[in-house]
Write an enzyme that holds these catalytic residues in place. Structure first.
Site, PDB file in Angstrom:
ATOM      1  CG  ASP A 190       1.306   2.020   5.743  1.00 14.03           C
ATOM      2  OD1 ASP A 190       0.082   2.139   6.755  1.00 14.03           O
ATOM      3  OD2 ASP A 190       1.819   3.113   5.663  1.00 14.03           O
ATOM      4  CG  HIS A 247      -1.864  -0.698   1.693  1.00 12.72           C
ATOM      5  ND1 HIS A 247      -1.368  -2.404   1.096  1.00 12.72           N
ATOM      6  CD2 HIS A 247      -3.003  -1.351   1.300  1.00 12.72           C
ATOM      7  CE1 HIS A 247      -2.481  -3.196   1.228  1.00 12.72           C
ATOM      8  NE2 HIS A 247      -3.640  -2.229   1.815  1.00 12.72           N
TER       9      HIS A 247
HETATM   10  N1  SAM Z   1       3.081   2.990   3.181  1.00  7.99           N
HETATM   11  C1  SAM Z   1       2.816   4.423   2.849  1.00  7.99           C
HETATM   12  C2  SAM Z   1       3.359   5.805   3.356  1.00  7.99           C
HETATM   13  O1  SAM Z   1       4.019   4.821   4.673  1.00  7.99           O
HETATM   14  O2  SAM Z   1       4.040   5.945   3.181  1.00  7.99           O
HETATM   15  C3  SAM Z   1       1.547   5.124   3.211  1.00  7.99           C
HETATM   16  C4  SAM Z   1       0.152   3.916   2.214  1.00  7.99           C
HETATM   17  S1  SAM Z   1      -1.123   4.961   2.873  1.00  7.99           S
HETATM   18  C5  SAM Z   1      -1.695   4.948   5.015  1.00  7.99           C
HETATM   19  C6  SAM Z   1      -2.723   3.398   2.329  1.00  7.99           C
HETATM   20  C7  SAM Z   1      -2.530   3.193   0.717  1.00  7.99           C
HETATM   21  O3  SAM Z   1      -3.215   2.112   0.133  1.00  7.99           O
HETATM   22  C8  SAM Z   1      -3.824   4.592   0.196  1.00  7.99           C
HETATM   23  O4  SAM Z   1      -2.795   5.006  -0.913  1.00  7.99           O
HETATM   24  C9  SAM Z   1      -4.963   3.810  -0.347  1.00  7.99           C
HETATM   25  O5  SAM Z   1      -5.198   4.434  -1.930  1.00  7.99           O
HETATM   26  C10 SAM Z   1      -4.203   2.811  -0.798  1.00  7.99           C
HETATM   27  N2  SAM Z   1      -4.655   1.429  -0.912  1.00  7.99           N
HETATM   28  C11 SAM Z   1      -5.935   0.963  -0.396  1.00  7.99           C
HETATM   29  N3  SAM Z   1      -6.635  -0.012  -0.853  1.00  7.99           N
HETATM   30  C12 SAM Z   1      -5.442  -0.766  -1.668  1.00  7.99           C
HETATM   31  C13 SAM Z   1      -5.238  -2.125  -1.924  1.00  7.99           C
HETATM   32  N4  SAM Z   1      -5.726  -2.993  -1.715  1.00  7.99           N
HETATM   33  N5  SAM Z   1      -4.037  -2.196  -2.282  1.00  7.99           N
HETATM   34  C14 SAM Z   1      -3.167  -1.223  -3.266  1.00  7.99           C
HETATM   35  N6  SAM Z   1      -3.375   0.136  -2.443  1.00  7.99           N
HETATM   36  C15 SAM Z   1      -4.438   0.069  -1.466  1.00  7.99           C
END
Ligand code: SAM
Length: 303
Positions: free
Chosen positions: A182, A42
């Site tokens: 995440d 994520h």
């Molecule tokens: N890991 C990043 C950081 O520490 O900079 C922050 C990530 S943020 C908490 C979660 C992200 O996951 C969001 O941008 C959201 O759009 C994305 N997201 C949500 N569901 C997802 C999925 N099933 N697979 C991939 N990305 C997803």
């Protein structure tokens, strides 16, 4: 499902805990020469402006990385003692802000890309489902000219992880990897997906390092997640670490809600040095970032 945008939260206390512990974990893994496969299921947008419309509205970095810099790195000298993990984190963030003032915050893809070793042929796989953040991530990463070392997929990270495990073996037959999980936990199904993902991943690649972030909020699923992860690690016979950071909140007006005040990281197969590093760092983070009621920290680890 796509209301979450990490730009509102970039550099907040939860990012401080997550990225500080992630950097320490990666540093340790990188002491050994064989190549690492790094996966961010994520990824978010990768790089955030701390002076953008998003952060102006939320201002969450003010109670996170901005405050840490102002207390531990002011021009007139530090107002409190730091620790090696905090210093390493602040140095890395400072490296993205060569002018001195804090304008840019590196998300996990940039933290990982910054640390990966080109000579060791480390590889980074990023997943991001949000159409806008996915595009921003692609253009941010493109500027690095990292070539095939970094791959971005606009797919579901939970599903996309499966075919990546176990990672390819190097010439000596060594398979090494770290997976950051995440999610935004916008949907409560994310909690169950995280446990299912770890259960599956440990079957595919038991020796991988799995780094999970989660919010500490009054919701049964959030409360149960670290217990479930611990049970999965124990059943697989793997070491684990669980750390939480709570910055608490000042007195609230009636009907005022404090926002996210606490979060945790759970690591399966953590470096043996991580628990001590966090036990030194977390009290300092609470001293600097703590806001009152409910503030605190904890680190527990197996064996
Ligand atoms: N890991 C990043 C950081 O520490 O900079 C922050 C990530 S943020 C908490 C979660 C992200 O996951 C969001 O941008 C959201 O759009 C994305 N997201 C949500 N569901 C997802 C999925 N099933 N697979 C991939 N990305 C997803």
């Amino acid at each position: 499902m796509f209301s979450y945008r990490h730009a509102f939260h970039a550099g907040n206390h939860a990012d401080v805990l997550k990225h500080l512990a992630l950097i320490a974990t990666l540093r340790h893994l990188m002491l050994k020469p064989p190549a690492l496969t790094l996966v961010d299921t994520h990824a978010g947008a990768g790089l955030y402006r701390l002076d953008s419309e998003f952060t102006d509205k939320g201002g969450e970095a003010e109670h996170g990385v901005v405050r840490l810099f102002s207390v531990l790195r002011p021009a007139q000298g530090p107002m409190a003692a730091s620790t090696p993990l905090i210093d390493d984190y602040l140095d890395l963030v400072a490296g993205f802000n060569p002018g001195g003032s804090l304008r840019v915050y590196p998300g996990s893809p940039f933290v990982m890309q910054h640390l990966m070793r080109h000579e060791a042929r480390d590889r980074l796989k990023l997943f991001e489902l949000h159409p806008t953040d996915g595009k921003t991530l692609s253009s941010n990463i493109a500027q690095l000219e990292a070539g095939r070392a970094v791959v971005i997929k606009r797919d579901d990270g939970f599903e996309g992880l499966k075919p990546l495990l176990p990672p390819p073996a190097d010439a000596q037959g060594s398979r090494r990897g770290l997976v950051l999980i995440d999610p935004s936990y916008e949907l409560k199904s994310d909690y169950g997906k995280v446990s299912a993902c770890i259960q599956d991943a440990l079957k595919r690649f038991a020796t991988g390092t799995y780094f999970i972030w989660y919010p500490v909020i009054p919701r049964t699923e959030a409360h149960d997640l670290p217990r479930k992860l611990r049970a999965l690690a124990q059943r697989a016979g793997r070491p684990w670490l669980h750390a939480t950071l709570a910055i608490g909140h000042p007195p609230l007006a009636p009907n005022e809600r404090p926002g996210l005040t606490a979060s945790g990281v759970f690591v399966v197969n953590p470096p043996h040095t991580l628990a001590d590093g966090l036990r030194a760092a977390l009290p300092v983070l609470v001293d600097v970032l703590g806001r009152g009621r409910g503030q605190g920290h904890a680190v527990e680890a197996s064996g």
